[in-house]
Design a protein around this motif. Structure first.
Motif, mmCIF file in Angstrom:
data_model
loop_
_atom_site.group_PDB
_atom_site.id
_atom_site.type_symbol
_atom_site.label_atom_id
_atom_site.label_comp_id
_atom_site.label_asym_id
_atom_site.label_seq_id
_atom_site.Cartn_x
_atom_site.Cartn_y
_atom_site.Cartn_z
ATOM 1 N N ILE A 324 -37.132 66.460 46.005
ATOM 2 C CA ILE A 324 -37.603 66.225 44.636
ATOM 3 C C ILE A 324 -36.911 65.063 43.943
ATOM 4 O O ILE A 324 -37.190 64.774 42.772
ATOM 5 C CB ILE A 324 -37.544 67.478 43.740
ATOM 6 C CG1 ILE A 324 -36.123 67.765 43.302
ATOM 7 C CG2 ILE A 324 -38.202 68.672 44.396
ATOM 8 C CD1 ILE A 324 -36.032 68.564 42.048
ATOM 9 N N ILE A 325 -36.023 64.351 44.595
ATOM 10 C CA ILE A 325 -35.419 63.152 44.015
ATOM 11 C C ILE A 325 -36.333 61.972 44.321
ATOM 12 O O ILE A 325 -36.682 61.727 45.479
ATOM 13 C CB ILE A 325 -34.007 62.893 44.585
ATOM 14 C CG1 ILE A 325 -33.096 64.081 44.264
ATOM 15 C CG2 ILE A 325 -33.438 61.601 44.019
ATOM 16 C CD1 ILE A 325 -32.901 64.341 42.791
ATOM 17 N N ALA A 326 -36.732 61.236 43.288
ATOM 18 C CA ALA A 326 -37.642 60.103 43.469
ATOM 19 C C ALA A 326 -36.960 58.994 44.257
ATOM 20 O O ALA A 326 -35.785 58.701 44.054
ATOM 21 C CB ALA A 326 -38.103 59.577 42.114
ATOM 22 N N THR A 327 -37.710 58.400 45.166
ATOM 23 C CA THR A 327 -37.235 57.241 45.925
ATOM 24 C C THR A 327 -38.181 56.078 45.638
ATOM 25 O O THR A 327 -39.063 55.770 46.441
ATOM 26 C CB THR A 327 -37.191 57.553 47.434
ATOM 27 O OG1 THR A 327 -38.454 58.156 47.813
ATOM 28 C CG2 THR A 327 -36.079 58.513 47.760
ATOM 29 N N PRO A 328 -38.016 55.427 44.461
ATOM 30 C CA PRO A 328 -38.969 54.381 44.059
ATOM 31 C C PRO A 328 -39.017 53.189 44.991
ATOM 32 O O PRO A 328 -40.012 52.467 45.024
ATOM 33 C CB PRO A 328 -38.477 53.983 42.662
ATOM 34 C CG PRO A 328 -37.056 54.421 42.607
ATOM 35 C CD PRO A 328 -36.958 55.629 43.466
#
Length: 702
Positions: A324-328
């Protein structure tokens, strides 16, 4: 300038202990000390609460932005451990908030997959806070501990709680105070902190918009999790300007609902959900019984969950997440997804090349990703990120696992014999092939996009009456309705900078036509070629051949219909031209009134542009005693004007009126046109039934 000493011995070395290193070099841990770093600290605390919910403990999180600049985070998870940690003898709360690289996410079995990985989140936030209070509900008791710039102690608060209150640090040993009781079974953590303004820049502030976006995103990624945001700051220009504002985010549909939320265009396929998993081995350092670090090979599980859908547009919306951690900035999971998707489509299209009329050309990544909205999530224990800010996943084994899952599931979907899947797959493959043909056509068109000599202009459509200058900022392209209007417009234009392109009647309805049909349509293809900047994803605004594109259609229902069709084409395939304000609609007059002047003075010609304007003019003339020639001329089309009249009213920049088409107007036109002439019949029937009773027959121009 005094030279530095040449002595350099061990006494010149500095050893930063504990949280002192964080305060000395905050950028190493949070990236920067501006608003971005301030928000990163908040994400660290929120992510700890989200990890609890992800592990199955807790269903709600509340974030409050207080008016005094502090921020408060509540959750109903298990609560930070309050018992003593064996190695340090400190309470679990103090260990979490004062020791770097300490936490429950290093393989102790508390979390199988989490966003916090390095054990520095809470302690870094504590080190960079002027004050931090933490309350823990656990075992029917409420525990409290306070910190000032990372040091534990007690604040001697008065009537208000403040980071400037007198502070008494713990000298001999720190204590975790019991400050209340809770109902049995109630657990959770409440943290409130004031960011240290000695560390952060004066203009650094919490962004409610970013917080809102992140909360919505997290509620999609953790189905059932309830996230409440409350802003009490009353900052001008924010939703809470008039008073405290509160928003609640909860989505039970997961990433399928997220993909629908992100999509901006009409659907070609439903949301396709892809699940899968894989195992891999990696060598990691582990501590033995004596506390020494040794490399050991461990086996990991990686779960893949993807939601994707294709729409009729050509924009690509991609969101990727790890635990759930965004990896832009992507990473190995996104690389595996992209490569597998392209490889699978190439295989399927090559196998059906004759049926799809694909020829020998190979599809590229942009062809497959046109109109794609995708949410990619992977879950694994201890993922390797590039940097503490966790923007790029670096675990190499994930790439192959994601690629294998995507290739297997997409191949099965594209080759499915189920009626719904088969219909959607056929439309999707047709769209991908059409995008390929569009890209190839755009490359061919690009060769003729600039006029450099007479030979090049000869490759343009023969019906184009081009202008002489080749400065795109000064030139204008008039799209005229029919050959009759073209003849008059040729005499009325200034051929130095005004070009003319006639269209024959009503062009193709591109709202429900495929890209291939659009490109094979002579009128649409000619328009794209003459504008010269490509179409769809390949459109380049700087490559346009004209500074203004002016739609000059008759002032009747058919003219409005043709103008709407043209706007739909520009909105769908040349949108940057509309966004830049380069598309205009000419405003031709409806009536010509010849005012009779007394004596030898020549009569005056007055043009009106609506029935109301004509009635006002005639009333004013009657009041002032002026006469006019009967009958009043009513223009039914541009072809009824002579060159002088057309130039004066519609083409001469000194006298004409142009309506600039805004992107909102183009969107509205597309929606109305989709309703009235799209492929979906039911909404159109509802519209006709609902409006039948209010129809004014006099408005029908028949």
């Amino acid at each position: 300038m005094t030279p530095l000493s040449s002595d350099y011995t061990a006494r010149h070395l500095s050893v930063l202990e504990g949280l002192e290193a964080v305060r000395k070099r905050p950028g190493m841990y949070i990236g920067s000390t501006d608003s971005r770093g301030l928000m990163h600290c908040l994400w660290e605390i929120i992510d700890n609460s989200v990890d609890e919910a992800l592990a199955g403990f807790g269903q709600s999180i509340t974030v409050i932005l207080h008016a005094d600049g502090s921020v408060e985070i509540h959750d109903d998870g298990r609560g930070i451990p309050v018992d003593a940690e064996p190695k340090t003898g400190l309470s679990g709360v103090e260990v979490v908030f004062t020791k770097l690289h300490a936490g429950g996410k290093f393989g102790g079995g508390s979390y199988t997959a989490s966003g916090g990985l390095h054990g520095v989140g809470a302690s870094v936030v504590n080190a960079l806070s002027a004050r931090l209070d933490v309350y823990v509900d656990r075992g029917s008791k409420t525990y409290k501990m306070s910190f000032r710039r990372g040091e534990p102690g007690r604040f001697l608060d008065g009537k208000t709680i403040s980071p400037t209150a007198e502070f008494e640090p713990f000298l001999d040993s720190s204590r975790l105070d019991v400050v209340g009781t809770t109902k049995r079974g109630v657990t959770g953590t409440r943290i409130r902190y004031w960011a240290d303004r000695q560390i952060f820049t004066p203009d650094a502030k919490f962004s409610y918009e970013e917080l809102e976006t992140r909360a919505r995103q997290t509620s999609f990624l953790v189905p059932g999790l309830r996230i409440t945001l409350r802003d009490e700051r009353r900052i001008p220009g924010t939703p809470g300007e008039a008073g405290p504002v509160e928003q609640v985010f909860q989505h039970d549909g997961g990433i399928s609902e997220f993909a629908e939320f992100l999509a901006v265009d009409a659907a070609v396929t439903d949301v396709w959900r892809i699940h899968g998993s894989g195992r891999f081995k990696e060598s990691v350092p582990v501590l033995d019984e004596r506390g020494h670090s040794q490399m050991a090979e461990v086996e990991r599980d990686c779960e893949v969950d993807i939601a994707l859908r294709w729409g009729i547009g050509y924009e690509t919306t991609m969101r990727s997440y790890v635990n759930i951690i965004a990896t832009p900035k992507g990473g190995t999971h996104q690389s595996g997804f992209e490569q597998a998707l392209l490889k699978t489509f190439r295989k399927v299209i090559e196998a059906n090349a004759r049926k799809l009329k694909a020829g020998n050309d190979k599809i590229e990544k942009d062809d497959v990703f046109a109109g794609l909205t995708a949410v990619l999530t992977v879950r694994l224990a201890e993922p390797q990120f590039e940097g503490q800010t966790k923007e790029i996943l670096g675990t190499s084994a994930v790439k192959a696992i994601v690629a294998k899952v995507v290739e297997k599931e997409i191949t099965a979907r594209l080759n499915s014999t189920a009626r719904a899947d088969k219909a959607q797959s056929a439309l999707l493959l047709e769209k991908v092939v059409a995008e390929m043909k569009s890209r190839i056509s755009a490359r061919v068109h690009k060769e003729t996009q600039r006029r450099k000599n007479a030979l090049e202009t000869s490759s343009m459509p023969s019906k184009l009456a081009d202008c002489r200058i080749d400065d795109p900022e000064r030139s204008e392209l008039f799209i005229v309705e029919g050959d009759s209007a073209l003849g008059t417009a040729k005499l009325a234009r200034s051929s130095d900078y005004q070009a003319l392109l006639p269209i024959r009647g009503k062009i193709l309805n591109v709202q429900k036509a495929s890209v291939g049909d659009m490109l094979s349509n002579a009128e649409c293809a000619a328009l794209i070629q003459v504008v010269g900047a490509g179409s769809g994803r390949s459109f380049q605004l700087d490559a346009r051949r004209y500074g203004k594109v002016i739609l000059m259609t008759d002032a009747d229902v058919d003219g409005a219909h043709i103008r709407t069709l043209l706007l739909t084409l520009f909105f769908r395939y040349m949108r940057p031209l509309v966004e830049a304000g380069r598309v205009y609609a000419a405003v031709p007059p409806l009536h010509r009134v010849e005012v009779i002047n007394p004596g030898s003075k020549p009569n005056e010609m007055v043009y009106t542009y609506s029935e109301n304007e004509l009635h006002r003019l005639l009333a004013a003339m009657e009041k002032s005693g002026k006469r006019f020639k009967e009958p009043i001329q009513r223009y039914k089309g541009l072809g009824e004007m002579d060159a002088a009249q057309l130039a004066e009213t519609t083409m001469d920049p000194r006298h004409r009126t142009l309506r600039r088409v805004r992107i909102s107007e183009a969107e509205s036109a597309e929606r109305v046109f989709d309703l009235l002439m799209g492929s979906d019949v039911a909404p159109r029937k509802d519209f006709i039934v609902a409006g039948a009773a209010t129809l004014d027959r006099d408005r029908i121009d028949a």
